[in-house]
Design an enzyme around this catalytic site. Sequence first.
Site, PDB file in Angstrom:
ATOM      1  N   GLU A  30      -5.338  -4.728  10.735  1.00  0.00           N
ATOM      2  CA  GLU A  30      -4.323  -3.689  10.910  1.00  0.00           C
ATOM      3  C   GLU A  30      -4.591  -2.910  12.192  1.00  0.00           C
ATOM      4  O   GLU A  30      -5.381  -1.956  12.178  1.00  0.00           O
ATOM      5  CB  GLU A  30      -4.343  -2.731   9.718  1.00  0.00           C
ATOM      6  CG  GLU A  30      -4.037  -3.386   8.401  1.00  0.00           C
ATOM      7  CD  GLU A  30      -3.476  -2.367   7.409  1.00  0.00           C
ATOM      8  OE1 GLU A  30      -2.371  -2.582   6.916  1.00  0.00           O
ATOM      9  OE2 GLU A  30      -4.140  -1.340   7.169  1.00  0.00           O
ATOM     10  N   ASN A  66       0.873  -1.179   0.000  1.00  0.00           N
ATOM     11  CA  ASN A  66       0.000   0.000   0.000  1.00  0.00           C
ATOM     12  C   ASN A  66       0.913   1.233   0.000  1.00  0.00           C
ATOM     13  O   ASN A  66       1.492   1.570   1.024  1.00  0.00           O
ATOM     14  CB  ASN A  66      -0.881  -0.042   1.258  1.00  0.00           C
ATOM     15  CG  ASN A  66      -1.711   1.214   1.454  1.00  0.00           C
ATOM     16  OD1 ASN A  66      -1.798   2.054   0.555  1.00  0.00           O
ATOM     17  ND2 ASN A  66      -2.321   1.347   2.629  1.00  0.00           N
ATOM     18  N   TRP A  67       1.011   1.873  -1.161  1.00  0.00           N
ATOM     19  CA  TRP A  67       1.956   2.989  -1.290  1.00  0.00           C
ATOM     20  C   TRP A  67       1.442   4.284  -0.660  1.00  0.00           C
ATOM     21  O   TRP A  67       2.177   5.266  -0.551  1.00  0.00           O
ATOM     22  CB  TRP A  67       2.285   3.231  -2.766  1.00  0.00           C
ATOM     23  CG  TRP A  67       2.979   2.077  -3.428  1.00  0.00           C
ATOM     24  CD1 TRP A  67       3.487   0.963  -2.815  1.00  0.00           C
ATOM     25  CD2 TRP A  67       3.251   1.909  -4.831  1.00  0.00           C
ATOM     26  NE1 TRP A  67       4.045   0.125  -3.751  1.00  0.00           N
ATOM     27  CE2 TRP A  67       3.925   0.678  -4.991  1.00  0.00           C
ATOM     28  CE3 TRP A  67       2.994   2.689  -5.973  1.00  0.00           C
ATOM     29  CZ2 TRP A  67       4.334   0.204  -6.243  1.00  0.00           C
ATOM     30  CZ3 TRP A  67       3.401   2.222  -7.214  1.00  0.00           C
ATOM     31  CH2 TRP A  67       4.070   0.991  -7.342  1.00  0.00           C
ATOM     32  N   LYS A  68       0.171   4.307  -0.305  1.00  0.00           N
ATOM     33  CA  LYS A  68      -0.447   5.506   0.284  1.00  0.00           C
ATOM     34  C   LYS A  68      -0.180   6.733  -0.609  1.00  0.00           C
ATOM     35  O   LYS A  68      -0.075   6.576  -1.829  1.00  0.00           O
ATOM     36  CB  LYS A  68       0.037   5.708   1.724  1.00  0.00           C
ATOM     37  CG  LYS A  68      -0.177   4.425   2.553  1.00  0.00           C
ATOM     38  CD  LYS A  68      -0.024   4.620   4.028  1.00  0.00           C
ATOM     39  CE  LYS A  68      -0.238   3.291   4.740  1.00  0.00           C
ATOM     40  NZ  LYS A  68      -0.150   3.404   6.177  1.00  0.00           N
ATOM     41  N   SER A 128       3.431  -1.943  10.369  1.00  0.00           N
ATOM     42  CA  SER A 128       4.886  -1.997  10.595  1.00  0.00           C
ATOM     43  C   SER A 128       5.500  -3.363  10.261  1.00  0.00           C
ATOM     44  O   SER A 128       6.377  -3.844  10.974  1.00  0.00           O
ATOM     45  CB  SER A 128       5.218  -1.577  12.033  1.00  0.00           C
ATOM     46  OG  SER A 128       4.817  -0.231  12.245  1.00  0.00           O
ATOM     47  N   GLY A 169       2.847  -1.084   4.293  1.00  0.00           N
ATOM     48  CA  GLY A 169       2.898   0.332   3.926  1.00  0.00           C
ATOM     49  C   GLY A 169       4.328   0.762   3.657  1.00  0.00           C
ATOM     50  O   GLY A 169       4.876   0.537   2.577  1.00  0.00           O
ATOM     51  N   GLY A 170       4.966   1.359   4.660  1.00  0.00           N
ATOM     52  CA  GLY A 170       6.305   1.935   4.514  1.00  0.00           C
ATOM     53  C   GLY A 170       7.308   1.030   3.807  1.00  0.00           C
ATOM     54  O   GLY A 170       8.014   1.473   2.888  1.00  0.00           O
ATOM     55  N   GLU A 194      -6.863   4.783   7.911  1.00  0.00           N
ATOM     56  CA  GLU A 194      -6.639   6.204   7.592  1.00  0.00           C
ATOM     57  C   GLU A 194      -7.881   6.804   6.927  1.00  0.00           C
ATOM     58  O   GLU A 194      -8.202   7.970   7.128  1.00  0.00           O
ATOM     59  CB  GLU A 194      -5.386   6.348   6.709  1.00  0.00           C
ATOM     60  CG  GLU A 194      -4.119   6.138   7.537  1.00  0.00           C
ATOM     61  CD  GLU A 194      -2.932   5.594   6.776  1.00  0.00           C
ATOM     62  OE1 GLU A 194      -2.925   5.638   5.537  1.00  0.00           O
ATOM     63  OE2 GLU A 194      -1.999   5.106   7.451  1.00  0.00           O
ATOM     64  N   GLY A 218       2.519   2.438  10.735  1.00  0.00           N
ATOM     65  CA  GLY A 218       3.473   3.525  10.560  1.00  0.00           C
ATOM     66  C   GLY A 218       4.206   3.909  11.831  1.00  0.00           C
ATOM     67  O   GLY A 218       4.832   4.968  11.893  1.00  0.00           O
ATOM     68  N   HIS A 236      -9.581   1.268   5.009  1.00  0.00           N
ATOM     69  CA  HIS A 236      -8.294   1.444   5.699  1.00  0.00           C
ATOM     70  C   HIS A 236      -8.503   2.393   6.883  1.00  0.00           C
ATOM     71  O   HIS A 236      -9.287   3.343   6.787  1.00  0.00           O
ATOM     72  CB  HIS A 236      -7.255   1.999   4.723  1.00  0.00           C
ATOM     73  CG  HIS A 236      -5.876   1.995   5.300  1.00  0.00           C
ATOM     74  ND1 HIS A 236      -5.450   2.959   6.168  1.00  0.00           N
ATOM     75  CD2 HIS A 236      -4.855   1.119   5.164  1.00  0.00           C
ATOM     76  CE1 HIS A 236      -4.210   2.682   6.542  1.00  0.00           C
ATOM     77  NE2 HIS A 236      -3.828   1.570   5.950  1.00  0.00           N
TER      78      HIS A 236
HETATM   79  P1  PGA Z   1       2.863   0.432   7.620  1.00  0.00           P
HETATM   80  O1  PGA Z   1       1.388   0.620   6.995  1.00  0.00           O
HETATM   81  O2  PGA Z   1       3.406  -0.869   7.059  1.00  0.00           O
HETATM   82  O3  PGA Z   1       3.642   1.623   7.151  1.00  0.00           O
HETATM   83  O4  PGA Z   1       2.702   0.363   9.087  1.00  0.00           O
HETATM   84  C1  PGA Z   1       0.519  -0.466   6.817  1.00  0.00           C
HETATM   85  C2  PGA Z   1      -0.794   0.002   6.250  1.00  0.00           C
HETATM   86  O5  PGA Z   1      -1.315   1.029   6.700  1.00  0.00           O
HETATM   87  O6  PGA Z   1      -1.376  -0.642   5.347  1.00  0.00           O
END
Ligand code: PGA
Length: 255
Positions: free
Chosen positions: A170, A11-13, A215, A236-237, A101, A176, A99
């Site tokens: 999640e 997930n590149w956000k 994470s 994500g990251g 977010e 993050g 998600h």
């Molecule tokens: P993260 O994000 O790996 O940067 O913690 C995961 C996500 O929100 O899908």
Amino acid sequence: MSSRASVIAGNWKMNGTAASIDRLLTDMARELSGLEQENREILVFPPHIYLQRVVQMLAPSMVGVGSQDVDAREDGAVTGAISASMVRDVGGKYSIIGHSERRALFGESDEVVADKFERCLEVGLVPIVCVGETLQERDAGSTVEVVTRQLGAVTGRVGEKFTGALVAYEPVWAIGTGKSATPVQAEEVHGALRDFLAGEDSGQAEQTRILYGGSVTPENAGALFKQDNIDGALVGGASLKATSFVEICKAAEKV
Ligand code: PGA
């Protein structure tokens, strides 16, 4: 991990430029070359504006592409939004839905998440529905209650049509933050989610891939993937760098 094919989703956000994405995909192709694809799916979720570019670049590969969100409506006067059928139209096959977010920053309710999920099914996009508790909810001992309520809003709406969809657990406090859930903590919730699905339809529960997100790194992926009910990761990251993302993909293969 079980006999279910694993899924590693990046997930590149809201990150990247055309140039950096081209580089990431080139690096990924190099890192992935020669890797056995059997029993594992690799997916990426670029920002909408780059979706078509990424679909085109990945067309010759086994890597699937999806959107980070879609609107619940079919079309019309919804400035700034994109529809599930638009994602399909440009070659996307999946969409992340709900998600944390989106829930926190855009006020998406369980109801809206279920609307979006339904919309994905209508146009043939595979939804990945995200669930997860905040730290406050965990501390209050309501983790399972929260995640089953979030998942139940979707399964209650679509019933047996849920088959084939993916779930991502999640925990909000792990996203993050560099503070992943431990394999034991994650497995506990994954097991509860599978039990919840089994209460609705046991065949469906056995088949459903439940990914862990929050994470995930090359260092912790292997131990997470060893758990019976963890079928992959939503990353994500660490998905923004080809080496770390592909290391996580490789960790899924070793299990
Ligand atoms: P993260 O994000 O790996 O940067 O913690 C995961 C996500 O929100 O899908």
